[in-house]
Every structure is written in structure tokens, then in C-alpha cells.
Design an enzyme around this catalytic site. Structure first.
Site, PDB file in Angstrom:
ATOM      1  N   CYS A 189       0.803  -5.314 -11.378  1.00 39.09           N
ATOM      2  CA  CYS A 189       0.010  -5.834 -12.492  1.00 39.09           C
ATOM      3  C   CYS A 189      -1.124  -6.516 -11.903  1.00 39.09           C
ATOM      4  O   CYS A 189      -1.275  -6.647 -10.860  1.00 39.09           O
ATOM      5  CB  CYS A 189       1.106  -6.509 -13.453  1.00 39.09           C
ATOM      6  SG  CYS A 189       1.922  -7.852 -12.598  1.00 39.09           S
ATOM      7  N   CYS A 232      10.812  -5.087 -11.343  1.00 43.62           N
ATOM      8  CA  CYS A 232       9.778  -4.162 -12.444  1.00 43.62           C
ATOM      9  C   CYS A 232       9.696  -2.868 -11.915  1.00 43.62           C
ATOM     10  O   CYS A 232       9.149  -2.070 -12.633  1.00 43.62           O
ATOM     11  CB  CYS A 232       8.526  -5.022 -12.640  1.00 43.62           C
ATOM     12  SG  CYS A 232       7.474  -4.866 -11.032  1.00 43.62           S
ATOM     13  N   ASP A 243       7.418  -1.745  -9.703  1.00 42.40           N
ATOM     14  CA  ASP A 243       6.134  -1.742  -9.088  1.00 42.40           C
ATOM     15  C   ASP A 243       6.093  -1.936  -7.640  1.00 42.40           C
ATOM     16  O   ASP A 243       6.902  -2.088  -7.077  1.00 42.40           O
ATOM     17  CB  ASP A 243       5.087  -2.766  -9.711  1.00 42.40           C
ATOM     18  CG  ASP A 243       4.807  -2.610 -11.357  1.00 42.40           C
ATOM     19  OD1 ASP A 243       4.963  -1.420 -11.646  1.00 42.40           O
ATOM     20  OD2 ASP A 243       4.801  -3.482 -12.002  1.00 42.40           O
ATOM     21  N   CYS A 254       5.904 -11.113  -8.732  1.00 43.20           N
ATOM     22  CA  CYS A 254       4.732 -10.095  -8.870  1.00 43.20           C
ATOM     23  C   CYS A 254       3.978 -10.593  -7.318  1.00 43.20           C
ATOM     24  O   CYS A 254       3.696  -9.754  -6.719  1.00 43.20           O
ATOM     25  CB  CYS A 254       3.713 -10.005  -9.662  1.00 43.20           C
ATOM     26  SG  CYS A 254       4.419  -9.929 -11.392  1.00 43.20           S
TER      27      CYS A 254
HETATM   28 FE1  FES Z   1       5.472  -5.661 -11.575  1.00 44.14          FE
HETATM   29 FE2  FES Z   1       3.779  -7.627 -11.894  1.00 44.14          FE
HETATM   30  S1  FES Z   1       5.067  -6.562 -13.209  1.00 44.14           S
HETATM   31  S2  FES Z   1       4.099  -6.210 -10.259  1.00 44.14           S
END
Ligand code: FES
Length: 211
Positions: free
Chosen positions: A63, A36, A38, A107
Site C-alpha cells: 500500500c 496483510c 502484501d 507496512c
Molecule cells: Fe499491506 Fe500496507 S496494507 S503493506
């Protein structure tokens, strides 16, 4: 449709434990999720005699699941030895949170990877690495897969920003396919150095920008 989060996940998301950074941390690492884009950063204070984790904090740019997992794994890791903390898995974290939706597995994997990377950073900085693999282009490439390209939230290798890697007499030279005055050049230089410098046989890291 809202994701079916457990009450424990929601509680850790709303009131995360151990959030923030540790000034003068003994180790720290930032990991990015290939799924993702992140990121999570983990900071450690470690007793240098017992190798127990005295304090651990995290910063999440992810998230709710990532924040909740960061919260629970830092709780699980505190007071444990580095060896014990390395064994913490995303499944354990997920169980402790009362389960996570399958869609959110990556995540919790990201949070656990962040903790493991911080432990690895401590071991590398303190000469505790047992298996001393010589640094090769492959090793450097693997590390660069954990440096994010801030323009797209994917790593430098997948976004083809790494133009060249040379290794000679303990010096690693990485050439990035961006102009030297690019707004993200200083961040990328710092992140590359942070990932490569701790390698046991590396004395110097040079990051060049050439477009
Ligand atoms: Fe990226 Fe959860 S969607 S850490």
C-alpha cells in the site's frame, strides 16, 4: 475515511525514490507481510571491500505506507555499511516520514524486513554469516514462513502447503502439497529455492510437488 497521511508520506508515495530492480544485483530478497499478505522485494549492490551499499532499489506490491517506507529506507540505507543499514528501524522510517497511522505499522515493518532480508542474503552468499546455525527442520520451516502461497497471500506454512521437510548430507528436500502441474508450482519452487539455497551448509534444494 481517508487515512491521515503526512505530506512527506504522500510525497514519497507519489514520487518514490529507488523504485525498480537492479540487474545483476549482489543480493535480493522478497518478504511478505503475515498481516496483510502484501510483498516487497529489495535489491542491493554492495562494494565487496568496504561492504557499503552502493545502490539499493525496491519493488512494492503493498500500500501507500509500504511504498513510502520503501522509498525512505532505501534513501537512508544508500551509502551505509551493511552493519549500519541493519540498524535502520521501522520507527526511524516512520519518524523520517513524519509519522504513520498506527494501523499501518506493519507496512513499514514489511519494508524494513525486506531490507534486512536482502542484507542477510548478501551475507549468506558472501560467507559473512557470523553465527553459523546448523540447518534443521525448524530453520527451514522458519524460512518457508517467508514464502508466500500466491493463491491466498499467506505463507506456505500457515496455509499448510508444506507436506514434508527432510535434510540429509547438505540436501534439503521440501514436499509441497500441490500437483506438479499447478499453475503456481514453478513460482513456489523458485521462491523456496531462493530462501533455502543461501543457507551456509546447504548444497542442494529439491522441491517436490505431491498431492
Ligand atoms: Fe499491506 Fe500496507 S496494507 S503493506
Amino acid at each position: 475515511m481517508p487515512l491521515p497521511y503526512s505530506d512527506i508520506v504522500m510525497e514519497h508515495f507519489r514520487h518514490p525514490r529507488n523504485v525498480g530492480r537492479i540487474e545483476n544485483a549482489d543480493a535480493h530478497a522478497t518478504e511478505g507481510s503475515p498481516a496483510c499478505g502484501d510483498m516487497v522485494s529489495v535489491y542491493l549492490k554492495v562494494d565487496d571491500k568496504t561492504h557499503k551499499i552502493e545502490d539499493v532499489k525496491f519493488e512494492s506490491y503493498g500500500c501507500a505506507s509500504n511504498i513510502a517506507t520503501g522509498s525512505i529506507i532505501t534513501e537512508l540505507a544508500k551509502g551505509k555499511s551493511l552493519e549500519e543499514a541493519k540498524q535502520i528501524t521501522w520507527q526511524q522510517a516512520s519518524d523520517a516520514l513524519g509519522g504513520l497511522p498506527p494501523l499501518k505499522t506493519h507496512c513499514s515493518v514489511l519494508a524494513v524486513d525486506g531490507l534486512r532480508a536482502a542484507i542477510q542474503n548478501y551475507e549468506e552468499r558472501h560467507g559473512l554469516v557470523k553465527e553459523k546455525e546448523p540447518t534443521t527442520v525448524d530453520v527451514v520451516t522458519r524460512r518457508l514462513k517467508h514464502v508466500m502461497n500466491p493463491m491466498v497471500g499467506l505463507d506456505l506454512v500457515r496455509t499448510k502447503l508444506v507436506k514434508g521437510i527432510e535434510i540429509s548430507d547438505g540436501t534439503v528436500r521440501v514436499v509441497i502439497d500441490l500437483p506438479a502441474d499447478h499453475q503456481f508450482a514453478p513460482n513456489i519452487r523458485e521462491d523456496v529455492k531462493e530462501k533455502i539455497e543461501p543457507l551456509w551448509d546447504v548444497q542442494k534444494v529439491e522441491v517436490e510437488f505431491a498431492e
